[in-house]
Write a protein that holds these residues in place. Structure first.
Motif: not given
Length: 259
Positions: A15, A18, A225, A228
């Motif tokens: 996370n 990201r 992406d 995710n």
């Protein structure tokens, strides 16, 4: 199966990654818009001016220039445009290191020009190459760069910078144009042709800069992406581990009460 603590730690790590890639994608995208505006403003002008002058020279036999003289090629100067930073996918191939490993002689390193394209620095480089060509230090100069086509497409391009090939310029338009020049054609060519060559160098620098930001935007988008997708997989894994842990606790409680 990994423990809940391990999976939770991986989720937090991915996370955080990201968030970084998403932020870098936004920064690269902002830089891309600026670089795209610069190259889209310069490229049509440079190409049209280059075409006009070379078309004139190919049709005006009494005007000559040392920059169109072809000779036996013994030494070639290759100007390679790349990025001096990473995180832009396959765009950055560490050109300087690769050239050294291949055994080529490096005449100059202009990595600082990649960040903030400067017309003056590009013009100085063009002037140095023209001087080397005129003095016979090199017999040919080639440009190797990525042409910006779109955010998702950068085309590796190889062009001959010197000598100028007038035959290629006649492919687009075969008809002869009657030019009216002031002052003389010879004076105009002596003044304008070096300017066109300097502008060409700057335009290629802008083109490469836009391609770099486009490549970095796509690389960071792909990284985001992927993060995710990995988060989704880790979340499913975490939920399964948690359910299994709860089930095991219930079985222990039921087993203990029955005993």
């Amino acid at each position: 199966m990994a423990s809940l603590k391990e999976v939770k730690g991986r989720i937090a790590s991915v996370n955080n990654t990201r968030k970084i890639t998403s932020a870098m994608k936004m920064v690269a995208s902002a830089k891309l818009h600026k670089a795209q505006a610069a190259i889209e403003s310069m490229l049509p002008y440079e190409r049209r001016l280059h075409h006009i002058l070379t078309d004139f020279m190919s049709n005006c036999t009494e005007v000559t220039s040392p920059f169109i003289v072809k000779r036996e090629v013994k030494k070639v100067a290759v100007v390679v445009f790349a990025s001096n930073t990473s995180l832009c996918g396959g765009f950055n191939a560490k050109v300087a290191d690769a050239v050294r490993k291949l055994g080529f002689r490096i005449e100059g390193d202009f990595q600082h020009m990649a960040d903030k394209p400067s017309y003056q620095e590009a013009a100085d480089l063009a002037a140095d190459l023209m001087k080397r060509f005129l003095h016979g230090d090199v017999d040919k100069v080639e440009l190797l760069y990525n042409h910006f086509k779109s955010t998702a497409s950068q085309i590796l391009t190889r062009e001959t910078y010197l000598p100028i090939d007038l035959n290629n310029e006649k492919k687009e338009e075969e008809r002869t144009i009657d030019y009216i020049l002031e002052p003389s054609a010879e004076e105009l060519m002596q003044e304008m042709l070096p300017k066109v060559l300097r502008m060409k160098m700057f335009t290629v620098l802008l083109d490469s800069n836009a391609a770099e930001h486009a490549a970095r935007t796509m690389a960071m988008q792909i990284a985001t992406d992927n993060a995710n997708e990995l988060l989704q997989e880790l979340t499913v894994m975490y939920n399964k581990s948690r359910q299994q842990s709860i089930t095991n606790e219930l079985l222990d409680i039921v087993g203990g009460s029955m005993a």
